[in-house]
Design an enzyme around this catalytic site. Structure first.
Site, PDB file in Angstrom:
ATOM      1  N   SER A   1       0.812  -1.217   0.000  1.00 31.98           N
ATOM      2  CA  SER A   1       0.000   0.000   0.000  1.00 31.98           C
ATOM      3  C   SER A   1       0.850   1.275   0.000  1.00 31.98           C
ATOM      4  O   SER A   1       0.361   2.343  -0.344  1.00 31.98           O
ATOM      5  CB  SER A   1      -0.929   0.001   1.226  1.00 31.98           C
ATOM      6  OG  SER A   1      -1.813  -1.089   1.190  1.00 31.98           O
TER       7      SER A   1
ATOM      8  N   GLN B   1     -12.469   5.262  -7.270  1.00 27.37           N
ATOM      9  CA  GLN B   1     -13.256   4.373  -8.131  1.00 27.37           C
ATOM     10  C   GLN B   1     -12.858   2.920  -7.919  1.00 27.37           C
ATOM     11  O   GLN B   1     -13.720   2.030  -7.923  1.00 27.37           O
ATOM     12  CB  GLN B   1     -13.098   4.757  -9.595  1.00 27.37           C
ATOM     13  CG  GLN B   1     -13.909   3.859 -10.533  1.00 27.37           C
ATOM     14  CD  GLN B   1     -14.074   4.443 -11.920  1.00 27.37           C
ATOM     15  OE1 GLN B   1     -14.665   5.498 -12.082  1.00 27.37           O
ATOM     16  NE2 GLN B   1     -13.548   3.757 -12.918  1.00 27.37           N
ATOM     17  N   GLU B   2     -11.574   2.671  -7.717  1.00 31.01           N
ATOM     18  CA  GLU B   2     -11.128   1.307  -7.471  1.00 31.01           C
ATOM     19  C   GLU B   2     -11.762   0.759  -6.191  1.00 31.01           C
ATOM     20  O   GLU B   2     -12.236  -0.378  -6.146  1.00 31.01           O
ATOM     21  CB  GLU B   2      -9.605   1.258  -7.355  1.00 31.01           C
ATOM     22  CG  GLU B   2      -9.055  -0.142  -7.099  1.00 31.01           C
ATOM     23  CD  GLU B   2      -7.538  -0.183  -7.087  1.00 31.01           C
ATOM     24  OE1 GLU B   2      -6.990  -1.266  -6.791  1.00 31.01           O
ATOM     25  OE2 GLU B   2      -6.897   0.854  -7.346  1.00 31.01           O
TER      26      GLU B   2
ATOM     27  N   LEU C   1     -23.860 -21.650   9.035  1.00 27.70           N
ATOM     28  CA  LEU C   1     -25.225 -22.133   8.847  1.00 27.70           C
ATOM     29  C   LEU C   1     -25.286 -23.341   7.905  1.00 27.70           C
ATOM     30  O   LEU C   1     -26.252 -24.112   7.940  1.00 27.70           O
ATOM     31  CB  LEU C   1     -26.122 -21.006   8.324  1.00 27.70           C
ATOM     32  CG  LEU C   1     -26.461 -19.914   9.341  1.00 27.70           C
ATOM     33  CD1 LEU C   1     -27.232 -18.781   8.675  1.00 27.70           C
ATOM     34  CD2 LEU C   1     -27.258 -20.484  10.516  1.00 27.70           C
TER      35      LEU C   1
ATOM     36  N   ASN D   1      -7.543  -2.531   4.727  1.00 28.40           N
ATOM     37  CA  ASN D   1      -8.530  -1.826   5.536  1.00 28.40           C
ATOM     38  C   ASN D   1      -7.888  -1.016   6.656  1.00 28.40           C
ATOM     39  O   ASN D   1      -8.483  -0.045   7.148  1.00 28.40           O
ATOM     40  CB  ASN D   1      -9.556  -2.813   6.096  1.00 28.40           C
ATOM     41  CG  ASN D   1     -10.601  -3.176   5.054  1.00 28.40           C
ATOM     42  OD1 ASN D   1     -10.469  -2.830   3.871  1.00 28.40           O
ATOM     43  ND2 ASN D   1     -11.646  -3.864   5.470  1.00 28.40           N
TER      44      ASN D   1
END
Length: 381
Positions: free
Chosen positions: A134, A243-244, A339, A368
Site C-alpha cells: 500500500s 473508483q477502485e 449455517l 482496511n
C-alpha cells in the site's frame, strides 16, 4: 429490502443480458478456470462483444459512452454469480483503462483503449512490490531516462491479470530521491525484451483470477509510453483510487447478497433433528440480522454510486465504503458457512468458495488498515 432507484429500465435490460451471458458462458467454465488459474482469452473476446468490458469509455475509443452504473451492473452480476475469476474484469475495466483515459495522450488512447474494449488486449496495473504494498512512494522499480527511452528495472507482485496481460500500467521511480514526487506511470507491453512474467501465484481463494509476479530487467520502454507527466504518478494513483475502492465494494456487497440468498434456500431444505434448519431460532435470528445489515449497506452503496456518477465521491468516503462493505462481507460469509455446517467447508459449495475468495477484499485497493488511516486523518486533522 428497499427498492433500488439508481438504475433505469435500459440499465436493467443490460443487467439481464449480462446475467444470461454469465449463466450460459461463464458458470460452466469457472471450474476449469480455477484449475488453470486464469480465464480463457476467448471468453474475454465474447465479453467484449457483449459490451461488458470498459462500457464507460467514449464511443471514439470503442466504448458505449455510458456512465459508471453500467460497470457496476457487470461487477454486481459477477459477484452475485460467485465468479471470482472475473475479478480480472474489475481490474481491466474499472481501473487500468481509466488511467489511460484520464492521463494518456490521444495516440495512447487510440492505440490501447479500443483493444481493451474488445478484449483483444488485457490490462493490468502493477503497483505492489515484494517490499512495498500500500506504500506506493516506497517502490523500488526504476525507470531511468536514457534519452529517447526509459530503462526499467525491478519487480512487482500480486498483480491481477499479470500472467495474461498484454499491457501493464507500471508504477516506477523516475527520480529515486524525490519520494512520492518521483513516482511516474509507464505502459509496458507484453513481449518487450527484458519483461518477464513469473509464475501464477497460488492464492488461498479466487483461484480463477490470474495473479502473477512481473520482472523487469533492462527493459527499454519508449518515452511515448509515459502516461501523463513525469513525477505525477503518485497523484494519478491517489486520484483514481476512489473508483477502485468503489468497485471492490460493489462486487463485495453483491457477493454477500448472493450467498445470503443461497443460504436462505439451504436452511429451508436442510434437515436436522427432525426439522428444517430454518426452524431453529438461532438460524432465523442470524438470517434476520444479515438481511438487515445488507439492507443498510445497500442504501449506503447506492448513495455512493450516485455520488460517484455525479463526480462527488471523495477518497475519504470511498475509504469508508470499502472498509465497511468488505468487513461486512467477510463476517457475513463466515456466518453463512456456519449455517451450512460441514457442507459449508466443502469446496463444491459456493459458500465455501465465496468465503475463501472474499478474504482478500480487505487487502485489495489498500488494506482496511490504510482505509482507517485515511478516515482518521480527516477526523483528527
Amino acid at each position: 429490502m428497499i427498492a433500488r432507484s439508481i438504475y433505469d429500465s435500459d440499465m436493467e435490460l443490460f443487467r439481464d443480458t449480462v446475467r444470461k451471458f454469465l449463466a450460459n458462458e461463464a458458470i460452466t467454465q469457472h471450474e476449469t478456470w480455477e484449475a488453470q488459474k486464469f480465464v480463457d482469452k476467448d471468453f474475454w473476446l465474447k465479453a467484449g462483444e457483449q459490451g461488458m468490458l470498459c462500457p464507460q469509455l467514449p464511443e471514439e475509443y470503442g466504448g458505449f459512452g455510458v456512465d459508471y452504473r453500467y460497470n457496476c451492473i457487470v461487477d454486481e452480476e459477477i459477484g452475485r454469480a460467485g465468479l471470482s475469476g472475473l475479478t480480472s474484469f474489475l481490474m481491466h475495466s474499472n481501473i487500468v483503462c481509466e488511467y489511460i483515459l484520464h492521463y494518456g495522450n490521444e495516440v495512447q488512447k487510440q492505440k490501447y483503449l479500443p483493444k481493451m474494449v474488445s478484449g483483444e488486449w488485457i490490462g493490468a496495473l502493477a503497483m505492489s512490490e515484494p517490499g512495498a504494498g500500500s506504500d506506493v512512494k516506497s517502490i523500488k522499480t526504476t525507470a531511468i531516462d536514457k534519452g529517447d527511452y526509459y530503462l526499467v528495472n525491478g519487480s512487482k507482485t500480486f498483480i491481477t491479470n499479470g500472467f495474461c496481460s498484454d499491457i501493464v500500467v507500471v508504477a516506477v521511480k523516475t527520480d529515486t530521491n524525490a519520494g512520492a514526487k518521483g513516482v511516474s506511470l509507464i505502459v509496458l507491453e507484453a513481449g518487450m525484451p527484458g519483461f518477464e512474467k513469473g509464475q501464477k501465484l497460488n492464492k488461498v481463494g479466487s483461484h480463477a483470477c490470474d495473479t502473477a509476479e512481473l520482472f523487469f530487467q533492462d527493459v527499454k520502454v519508449p518515452k511515448e509510453n509515459l502516461l501523463g507527466r513525469e513525477g505525477q504518478g503518485f497523484y494519478y494513483l491517489m486520484n483514481d483510487l476512489a473508483q477502485e475502492r468503489l468497485a471492490v465494494a460493489v462486487s463485495g456487497l453483491a457477493t454477500a447478497e448472493g450467498i445470503l440468498e443461497q443460504t436462505i434456500e439451504y436452511v429451508q431444505e436442510r434437515q436436522a433433528f427432525g426439522k428444517a434448519v430454518s426452524g431453529f431460532q438461532n438460524t432465523r435470528f442470524k438470517i434476520a440480522e444479515m438481511n438487515t445489515q445488507l439492507s443498510v449497506a445497500r442504501v449506503y452503496m447506492d448513495k455512493c454510486i450516485e455520488l460517484h456518477i455525479n463526480k462527488q465521491l471523495d477518497g475519504v468516503e470511498a475509504a469508508r465504503l470499502k472498509l465497511y462493505i468488505t468487513d461486512l462481507q467477510c463476517s457475513l460469509l463466515d456466518e453463512c458457512v456456519q449455517l451450512h455446517g460441514g457442507y459449508g467447508y466443502m469446496w463444491e459449495y459456493p459458500v465455501a468458495r465465496a468465503w475463501a475468495d472474499s478474504r482478500a477484499q480487505r487487502i485489495y485497493a489498500g488494506s482496511n488498515e490504510i482505509m482507517k488511516e485515511i478516515i482518521s486523518r480527516e477526523l483528527l486533522a
